[in-house]
Design a protein around this motif. Structure first.
Motif, PDB file in Angstrom:
ATOM      1  N   SER A 203       0.972  -0.855  -0.231  1.00 23.82           N
ATOM      2  CA  SER A 203      -0.104  -0.274  -0.013  1.00 23.82           C
ATOM      3  C   SER A 203       0.969   1.490  -0.112  1.00 23.82           C
ATOM      4  CB  SER A 203      -0.891  -0.170   1.274  1.00 23.82           C
ATOM      5  OG  SER A 203      -1.630  -0.984   1.152  1.00 23.82           O
ATOM      6  N   ASP A 218      -0.681  -1.168 -10.170  1.00 26.40           N
ATOM      7  CA  ASP A 218      -1.968  -1.168 -10.836  1.00 26.40           C
ATOM      8  C   ASP A 218      -2.602  -1.678  -9.231  1.00 26.40           C
ATOM      9  OD1 ASP A 218      -0.854   0.592 -12.771  1.00 26.40           O
ATOM     10  OD2 ASP A 218      -1.192  -0.871 -14.094  1.00 26.40           O
ATOM     11  N   TRP A 222      -5.356  -0.917  -5.471  1.00 27.87           N
ATOM     12  CA  TRP A 222      -6.732  -1.428  -5.134  1.00 27.87           C
ATOM     13  C   TRP A 222      -6.449  -2.347  -3.227  1.00 27.87           C
ATOM     14  CZ3 TRP A 222     -11.204   0.442  -7.176  1.00 27.87           C
ATOM     15  CH2 TRP A 222     -10.846   0.954  -8.886  1.00 27.87           C
ATOM     16  N   SER A 226      -3.938   0.939   1.161  1.00 28.07           N
ATOM     17  CA  SER A 226      -3.671   2.031  -0.562  1.00 28.07           C
ATOM     18  C   SER A 226      -4.429   3.671  -0.392  1.00 28.07           C
ATOM     19  CB  SER A 226      -3.936   1.686  -1.547  1.00 28.07           C
ATOM     20  OG  SER A 226      -2.781   0.391  -1.629  1.00 28.07           O
ATOM     21  N   ARG A 247     -11.919   9.069  -5.812  1.00 23.77           N
ATOM     22  CA  ARG A 247     -11.758   7.776  -5.338  1.00 23.77           C
ATOM     23  C   ARG A 247     -11.375   7.311  -4.836  1.00 23.77           C
ATOM     24  NH1 ARG A 247      -7.566   4.683  -5.859  1.00 23.77           N
ATOM     25  NH2 ARG A 247      -7.711   2.638  -6.987  1.00 23.77           N
ATOM     26  N   LEU A 251     -12.999   4.090  -2.478  1.00 24.07           N
ATOM     27  CA  LEU A 251     -12.576   2.527  -2.124  1.00 24.07           C
ATOM     28  C   LEU A 251     -12.469   1.939  -0.692  1.00 24.07           C
ATOM     29  CD1 LEU A 251     -10.800  -0.153  -3.404  1.00 24.07           C
ATOM     30  CD2 LEU A 251      -8.652   1.760  -4.045  1.00 24.07           C
ATOM     31  N   TRP A 255     -14.140  -1.111   0.938  1.00 21.05           N
ATOM     32  CA  TRP A 255     -13.379  -2.012   2.109  1.00 21.05           C
ATOM     33  C   TRP A 255     -13.960  -2.234   2.872  1.00 21.05           C
ATOM     34  CZ3 TRP A 255     -10.701  -6.022   0.507  1.00 21.05           C
ATOM     35  CH2 TRP A 255      -9.928  -6.276  -0.552  1.00 21.05           C
TER      36      TRP A 255
END
Lengths: 273, 309
Positions: A203, A218, A222, A226, A247, A251, A255
């Motif tokens: 992360s 990449d 996710w 991170s 974003r 995200l 989670w």
């Protein structure tokens, strides 16, 4: 035995139910007890107080050797967010995995559940001292390191605050989830490692994710922690755009939501059930 | 009387084992109801359903008019629960533990008063780790009483207590029921049930084998008479036994044991016979059934009928 006043009353002891106490009051009472316990446990104090600060300052040498060219980062914008992340990961996540497992195995959670506390209040109330300590430590480490590195104050304060708040929420739920899959207090010494190592490596806690090979970077973007790192680092660099901010928050919340769902499904409150 | 606890065909299943197999019980306000049974007969499993700690597999349970599991928030402030095992952090002191629980309880009475009630005054600064087993039980009871509950669930409240503490606890529980508190307790001690309970139920393998007032439960059992016949006398010389209410007899050497459903009639006939025949009945003993006999009989599994309350 009972006081004479209540003993002689022929009526039921409580004809009308009194005003129900507030969730805040209940969690404060539980948090206060947990703080007392934390201060009495040397092992927990080491995890919560000593580990993050030592690790934060000890990584200076490693960060100095990183080739930060092309990432737009400086030693300060790597180390300051990393220090806050260490405070969160050790004081909140690692510490709470142990707290939840030990309280469960000691049947404390089962006992608490017989009272008025709701399930969520038990988990959050038990986490309060860890959260306060993580915040205090973030402030102290942030200030200390700013002086130590002669760094600038964060450019976007709101991103730092957002990162801390979301990070703490995610790690409390994450600790409960890890505890759900931890059988004994002894195994709680290792079950926090997978998430901790994945987070530290993937992360971008120490080394920015930009330094990882393209496809790996990449995927690493996710990972649960991170977006928290992106927010914290964005607070110091000021170059996290609006879309990227949304974003990151989205995200992190996805989670956290998944973890909440998993905790409701799998968390065990007693050792027998 | 207003029912405070009501269940209908209550069942609870663990993976491949049905621990509670259809319990029907009603407890009225102010009543003290005792749940007896050997280990593993489903007492604690039943209690957990009543406390709302788990949902029943099927059947219904109402406490103070609410579903204790689904409507936790409505029920919990009005009940007090004492678990079989404490579940206190061992490094907190007695006062810290009580203060924490008071902070989580609506309308909690002062902590000092609750500790005083269970004779833990003076032990406030002692860590839970250093308490004796009996002291921990009393601390648990103090916490269950903190919210002045209308209904009190006590799972083996006096296990591990010395005789004096047990009597004190009985006194305390009696005081609570006098004030109108409804109490449901489980116990291993038959004397405890005899002393305290208005009504009781004896559980066996997940069902209530028998229930009612102590005198009712005992009255269902035969009374016993035993004596020794002189060597020149035989059992067959006694008056016909069946018309006297005798339901069973056995003899071991000179010793004769009779079971009867009508102790007075059997005893009168036996004594008249002995006087008329000039026979001395050595070691004569006649007594009504005890709760212990009723309990042992059920525990041995001799009882198969499923009487309900």
């Amino acid at each position: 035995m009972l006081t004479p006043a209540t003993r002689t009353a022929p009526t039921p002891p409580r004809p009308a139910a009194p005003a129900r106490g507030s969730a805040t009051a209940r969690m404060a009472a539980l948090g206060r007890a947990e703080l007392t316990l934390l201060l009495r446990s040397k092992a927990s104090l080491v995890t919560v107080v000593f580990l993050p600060s030592t690790a934060a300052f000890a990584m200076r040498g490693m960060v100095d050797r990183l080739d930060l060219g092309g990432t737009g980062l400086s030693v300060a914008t790597v180390m300051l967010p990393a220090a806050l992340a260490m405070a969160l990961l050790f004081a909140v996540y690692t510490n709470l995995v142990g707290v939840y497992v030990v309280r469960r195995e000691g049947l404390v959670l089962k006992r608490l559940r017989t009272g008025e506390l709701r399930d969520g209040e038990i988990l959050v109330g038990s986490a309060l001292p860890a959260l306060w300590l993580a915040l205090a430590q973030s402030a102290l480490l942030g200030a200390g390191m700013t002086v130590f590195l002669d760094a600038r104050a964060p450019v976007a304060w709101h991103l730092v605050v957002l990162g801390l708040v979301i990070g703490m929420a995610m790690l409390v739920v994450g600790a409960a989830l890890t505890a759900a899959f931890t059988r004994t207090a002894e195994s709680a010494q290792v079950t926090y490692l997978p998430f901790l190592l994945l987070t530290m490596g993937g992360s971008g806690v120490f080394a920015p994710r930009g330094l990882l090979p393209g496809p790996v970077a990449d995927v690493a973007g996710w990972l649960p922690f991170s977006p928290v790192m992106d927010l914290l680092r964005g607070g110091w660099t000021g170059d996290l755009g609006g879309v990227e901010q949304v974003r990151a928050v989205g995200l992190a919340l996805v989670w956290t939501g998944l973890a909440v769902f998993a905790v409701r499904r799998w968390f065990r409150w007693g050792s027998r059930s | 009387m207003e029912p405070v606890i009501e269940t209908a065909d209550l069942r609870r299943r663990y993976r491949d084992f049905e621990a509670v197999r259809g319990i029907d019980l009603t407890v009225a306000r102010g009543e003290l109801f005792a749940l007896l049974g050997t280990n593993g007969t489903g007492k604690t499993s039943t209690l957990e359903l009543l406390e709302g700690q788990a949902a029943p597999a099927t059947g219904s349970v109402r406490v103070l008019g609410h579903d204790p599991y689904r409507e936790r928030a409505a029920v919990r402030p009005r009940i007090g629960v004492m678990l079989q095992e404490g579940g206190f952090p061992t490094e907190l002191t007695v006062a810290e533990t009580a203060r924490m629980w008071a902070g989580c309880t609506s309308g909690a009475r002062p902590v000092d008063e609750a500790l005083e009630a269970v004779r833990l005054a003076g032990r406030e600064k002692v860590r839970v780790r250093q308490l004796s087993g009996g002291e921990r039980r009393r601390l648990d009871l103090a916490l269950a009483l903190l919210g002045r509950p209308e209904v009190l669930f006590l799972d083996e409240p006096t296990t591990g207590l010395d005789a004096q503490s047990r009597r004190d606890t009985w006194e305390l529980i009696r005081g609570l029921t006098e004030q109108g508190t409804t109490v449901l307790l489980t116990t291993h001690y038959l004397e405890e049930a005899e002393q305290l309970a208005d009504r009781l139920a004896i559980m066996h393998e997940g069902v209530i084998a028998t229930s009612g007032r102590v005198s009712d439960v005992v009255a269902e059992r035969p009374a016993r008479i035993s004596f020794e016949l002189p060597p020149d006398r035989f059992l067959g010389e006694l008056p016909p036994l069946a018309p006297l209410g005798v339901t069973g007899h056995e003899s071991a050497g000179p010793r004769v044991h009779l079971e009867t459903v009508d102790l007075q009639r059997t005893a009168t006939a036996l004594l008249s016979w002995a006087r008329d025949e000039g026979v001395e009945l050595r070691g004569l003993d006649a007594r009504s059934a005890t709760l212990e006999e009723a309990f042992m009989e059920i525990a041995r599994g001799l009882e198969s009928e499923g009487a309900r309350c």
